[in-house]
Design an enzyme around this catalytic site. Structure first.
Site, PDB file in Angstrom:
ATOM      1  N   GLY A   1      -2.284   4.954  -4.550  1.00  0.00           N
ATOM      2  CA  GLY A   1      -2.173   3.863  -5.347  1.00  0.00           C
ATOM      3  C   GLY A   1      -0.890   3.523  -5.998  1.00  0.00           C
TER       4      GLY A   1
ATOM      5  N   TYR B   1       1.240  -1.625   0.416  1.00  0.00           N
ATOM      6  CA  TYR B   1      -0.051   0.216  -0.205  1.00  0.00           C
ATOM      7  C   TYR B   1       0.385   1.221  -0.109  1.00  0.00           C
ATOM      8  CZ  TYR B   1       0.843   0.641   5.218  1.00  0.00           C
ATOM      9  OH  TYR B   1       1.557   1.217   6.408  1.00  0.00           O
ATOM     10  N   CYS B   2       0.151   2.542  -0.353  1.00  0.00           N
ATOM     11  CA  CYS B   2       0.665   3.195  -0.784  1.00  0.00           C
ATOM     12  C   CYS B   2      -0.322   4.434  -0.627  1.00  0.00           C
ATOM     13  CB  CYS B   2       1.537   3.844  -1.586  1.00  0.00           C
ATOM     14  SG  CYS B   2       0.612   3.900  -3.433  1.00  0.00           S
ATOM     15  N   THR B   3      -0.203   6.165  -0.441  1.00  0.00           N
ATOM     16  CA  THR B   3      -0.403   7.034  -0.525  1.00  0.00           C
ATOM     17  C   THR B   3      -1.891   6.901  -0.892  1.00  0.00           C
ATOM     18  OG1 THR B   3       0.990   8.413   0.229  1.00  0.00           O
ATOM     19  CG2 THR B   3      -1.361   9.128  -0.154  1.00  0.00           C
TER      20      THR B   3
ATOM     21  N   ILE C   1      -4.364   4.391   0.609  1.00  0.00           N
ATOM     22  CA  ILE C   1      -4.163   5.057   2.167  1.00  0.00           C
ATOM     23  C   ILE C   1      -5.979   6.316   2.030  1.00  0.00           C
ATOM     24  CG2 ILE C   1      -4.511   6.251   3.998  1.00  0.00           C
ATOM     25  CD1 ILE C   1      -0.993   5.745   2.972  1.00  0.00           C
TER      26      ILE C   1
END
EC number: 1.14.-.-
Length: 350
Positions: free
Chosen positions: A203, A199-201, A228
């Protein structure tokens, strides 16, 4: 020929934006798709965005587009329609709407052509960036968090992870995404039989990272749809427990969105609970660090006594001292090493 770049000072543009009466909405989106002529695409989008009064940061490359923008609320639907009609690859594209937002996130439109929309350092011609891991929606994310066979991998920077992350998520200790990719493979090699959730901020990083993990022989790979931002939005809409702890760092004027009430970080100067990032007020430093209100007052928004003293000097003397110092990317370096060195923080990776 219209002017396709900004010619007005940042201070004036910021003042204009803050004086606006119309509300704005912060939107982020990305798409990996082939752009034959990034410069022509950039120029066409610049004119379209300017006509709609859009501010923000947009990167284009042959591999696609990555954007974080501020749109007048009355123009959001028009923007959506025009973007979807701009290229068939963008039709129906998911737009991530900011969670905590007054729309005052940007005040200038910067649109640049780059080699990659995310600097990944990958030069393997056999790498297929389209062979990505499967998407996970909010309910599926929560189920995976309860699965003892799953490992959550945070593909963000150290300063993002520090203020917020998923429960028990693994941090990949590196200063850049391009450094994280090989390190993630190395760290997870002994867990190749596990379910890997990235995951990241928003995508964009975890999507490419999931493809890289599959390229390196990992078969059970997922990534969170929309990152997220989308996870938190959908979980709240669906009445699901939000399992992200703390704050989601964002790359605009806000520097963060509150996801949960927990504060898991500490002021880098006094150690008090705090998760508010700021940049050192000394223009010759600009260090990104966490500062509580008491230390902000004590150090006048600076990261150290030295920077505080320098900020108190006459402007001419400040400029003279800055002359010849490290410039450009080095001044804005967000590495853990620079942070620890400036503030005397022990390196947790050593």
């Amino acid at each position: 020929m219209p002017v396709l770049h900004n010619r007005i000072s940042n201070d004036e543009l910021k003042a204009r934006m803050l004086a606006e009466s119309e509300p704005r909405t912060t939107i982020s989106f990305y798409k990996y798709f082939t752009i034959v002529s990034p410069q022509q695409t950039r120029d066409a989008l610049y004119q379209m965005f300017t006509a709609l009064g859009i501010f923000g940061r947009v990167y284009l490359a042959h591999e696609g587009i990555n954007a974080q923008i501020s749109v007048p609320q009355s123009k959001v639907e028009t923007f959506r329609q025009q973007l979807y009609a701009f290229d068939p690859a963008l039709d129906g594209l998911r737009l991530n709407i900011a969670l905590e937002d007054d729309g005052k996130s940007f005040w200038v439109l910067r649109m640049k052509v780059r080699d990659r929309i995310v600097a990944d350092g990958i030069d393997d011609p056999s790498f297929d960036a389209s062979n990505v891991g499967a998407y996970l929606k909010a309910a599926e994310v929560n189920a995976m968090l309860d699965d003892p066979d799953a490992i959550f991998i945070d593909m963000r920077n150290h300063y993002e992870y520090e203020v917020g992350h998923f429960e028990n998520a693994l941090e990949i200790p590196a200063d850049t995404f391009r450094e994280q990719l090989p390190k993630a493979v190395e760290m997870l090699r002994e867990h190749a039989d596990k379910k890997i959730v990235m995951y990241c901020t928003g995508g964009i990083r975890c999507e490419k990272a999931s493809a890289w993990m599959k390229h390196n022989g990992f078969n059970k790979v997922w990534h969170i749809e929309g990152g997220i931002i989308e996870y938190a939005r959908r979980a709240r809409e669906q009445g699901l427990p939000v399992r992200f702890i703390g704050k989601n760092f964002v790359f605009d004027e806000r520097m963060g969105e509150r996801i949960s009430d927990e504060v898991i970080a500490h002021c880098h100067q006094c150690g008090a609970l705090c998760d508010s990032h700021t940049n050192c007020k000394n223009a010759g430093c600009h260090l990104l660090f966490i500062q509580c209100p008491l230390c902000a007052s004590k150090f006048n928004g600076c990261c150290s006594e030295q920077c505080c003293e320098e900020l108190a000097l006459p402007e001419d003397e400040q400029r003279r001292r800055r002359a010849g110092r490290e410039k450009g990317n080095k001044i804005f370096n967000k590495s853990r090493g620079r942070l620890n060195s400036k503030l005397g923080i022990p390196d947790p990776t050593e």
